[in-house]
Scaffold this active site. Structure first.
Site, PDB file in Angstrom:
ATOM      1  N   CYS A  85      28.899 -36.628   8.398  1.00 45.22           N
ATOM      2  CA  CYS A  85      28.030 -36.842   7.233  1.00 45.22           C
ATOM      3  C   CYS A  85      27.730 -38.332   7.019  1.00 45.22           C
ATOM      4  CB  CYS A  85      28.629 -36.176   6.001  1.00 45.22           C
ATOM      5  SG  CYS A  85      27.407 -35.828   4.720  1.00 45.22           S
ATOM      6  N   HIS A 127      29.109 -30.427   8.045  1.00 47.10           N
ATOM      7  CA  HIS A 127      30.545 -30.414   7.730  1.00 47.10           C
ATOM      8  C   HIS A 127      31.283 -29.336   8.524  1.00 47.10           C
ATOM      9  CE1 HIS A 127      30.847 -33.234   4.271  1.00 47.10           C
ATOM     10  NE2 HIS A 127      29.540 -33.008   4.241  1.00 47.10           N
ATOM     11  N   GLU A 162      34.403 -28.989   8.878  1.00 47.54           N
ATOM     12  CA  GLU A 162      35.651 -28.555   8.225  1.00 47.54           C
ATOM     13  C   GLU A 162      35.412 -27.383   7.295  1.00 47.54           C
ATOM     14  OE1 GLU A 162      33.776 -30.887   5.047  1.00 47.54           O
ATOM     15  OE2 GLU A 162      33.920 -31.100   7.226  1.00 47.54           O
TER      16      GLU A 162
END
Length: 360
Positions: A252, A337, A339
């Site tokens: 990001c 993202h 994660e």
């Protein structure tokens, strides 16, 4: 019994939306954005990337599963404000330990519900993200517009949300040591690295390269975070100095900072990407990943031509850059993202790629 409307938001173009307050009853100026996720309001509330932003949730019902102690991305939420269609203050969830409104009160976050979030989202799509005032319903429009003109959105968000000292997230018998530069990092990134066998040393956003290399890392990670990447020249310089010394992975804001460190440029999107359903094409294997995203800025594709970076991922909605790499330097990054908190898990393989690079 019908409640009386008691709060409103005023946009800098003069639009007004009326509703009911929840969270803290505080007047606040924020940048208004929207998120299309159907779940995950707790992770959104506690994601430092939303610092100074008022988030419009397009999913109509928010608050219904409460707040769980294990689901925070940071201990101290820094969201600007929350705007929803329907707010539920009686959650049904065995994991819930507090209502959303109580947590927002605790951390000084105002909210408003009962407004037409579909109309407001269309306005953001048509006219872009802009300043917004959340205030009491009695505030005259002219006064609200004067407040908006007199207050600028701060540009020091990264320094406010980054850790202030070195922290360590250790595991038993770690295979690798990762130094993570905290620009407003979500904690599920640390958990993801721990699960892959990494000890993670978290350092503040302005830690110089020399201090990072003194920690003897196998790899360096640079995190997500709020605001414009050009507002953190210290972090950009750190990455410039680290290139070639060890593998580097960015997510990001970290992706934008890596691109700037290589000489590319960034620009602000009209209304950004925020949600859990953004399709991205991996140009290396031609597969489509459904991704979780939260950002206002993107890398300028034309500015990459004179750098050592190659494009690895493209957003299929607007063809913006979603990933870059420099194979010879062992550097890569993605705009989204992996994660996934909240969101799909199509991109978890990126952590494995980072592990492979450190192993080489």
């Amino acid at each position: 019994m019908v409640k009386d409307l008691n709060r409103k938001i005023i946009l800098e173009d003069g639009q007004e939306y009326y509703g009911y307050g929840f969270g803290v009853k505080q007047e606040k100026v924020c940048e208004i954005v929207f998120n299309t996720s159907m779940v995950g309001y707790q992770e959104i509330l506690s994601d430092p990337s939303y610092t100074d932003q008022a988030v419009v949730m397009t999913y109509p019902l928010i608050g219904n599963y409460g707040m769980a102690d294990d689901d925070y991305e940071r201990d101290t939420p820094t969201l600007g404000a929350l705007i929803v269609r329907e707010y539920n203050d009686e959650p049904s969830n065995f994991r819930s330990t507090a209502t959303l409104s109580k947590i927002m009160e605790k951390f000084g976050i105002p909210g408003i519900y009962g407004i037409d979030t579909r109309k407001l989202t269309r306005s953001i799509r048509d006219f872009g993200s802009r300043k917004m005032l959340i205030t009491d319903i009695s505030t005259p429009l002219e006064k609200g517009l004067n407040i908006l003109k007199s207050i600028d959105i701060p540009t020091d968000a990264v320094s406010r949300v980054s850790c202030k000292k070195i922290m360590i997230s250790n595991i038993e018998n770690p295979q690798y040591h990762v130094v993570a530069i905290d620009c407003g990092m979500k904690m599920n990134i640390v958990r993801s690295l721990n699960q892959k066998g990494c000890k993670v040393t978290i350092v503040p956003w302005n830690t110089p390269a020399k201090a990072i290399m003194a920690l003897d890392p196998d790899g360096v990670f640079i995190s997500n975070g709020p605001g414009d990447p050009v507002d953190v020249p210290e972090t950009i310089q750190t990455i410039k100095d680290l290139i070639g010394q060890c593998p580097i992975f960015g997510i990001c804001l970290g992706h934008q900072i890596i691109s700037l460190a290589y000489g590319a440029k960034t620009y602000k999107l009209k209304f950004g990407h925020r949600g859990g359903n953004h399709p991205v094409r991996n140009l290396e294997n031609n597969k489509i990943e459904i991704t979780s995203q939260n950002h206002s800025y993107a890398v300028d594709v034309n500015s990459l031509k004179d750098t050592d970076l190659t494009i690895t991922h493209i957003n299929l909605l607007d063809h913006t850059i979603e990933g870059v790499k420099c194979a010879k330097d062992k550097v890569f990054s993605v705009q989204y993202h992996p994660e996934s908190a909240p969101g799909p898990q199509d991109s978890a393989y990126l952590f494995d790629r980072f592990i492979e690079m450190m192993g080489e």
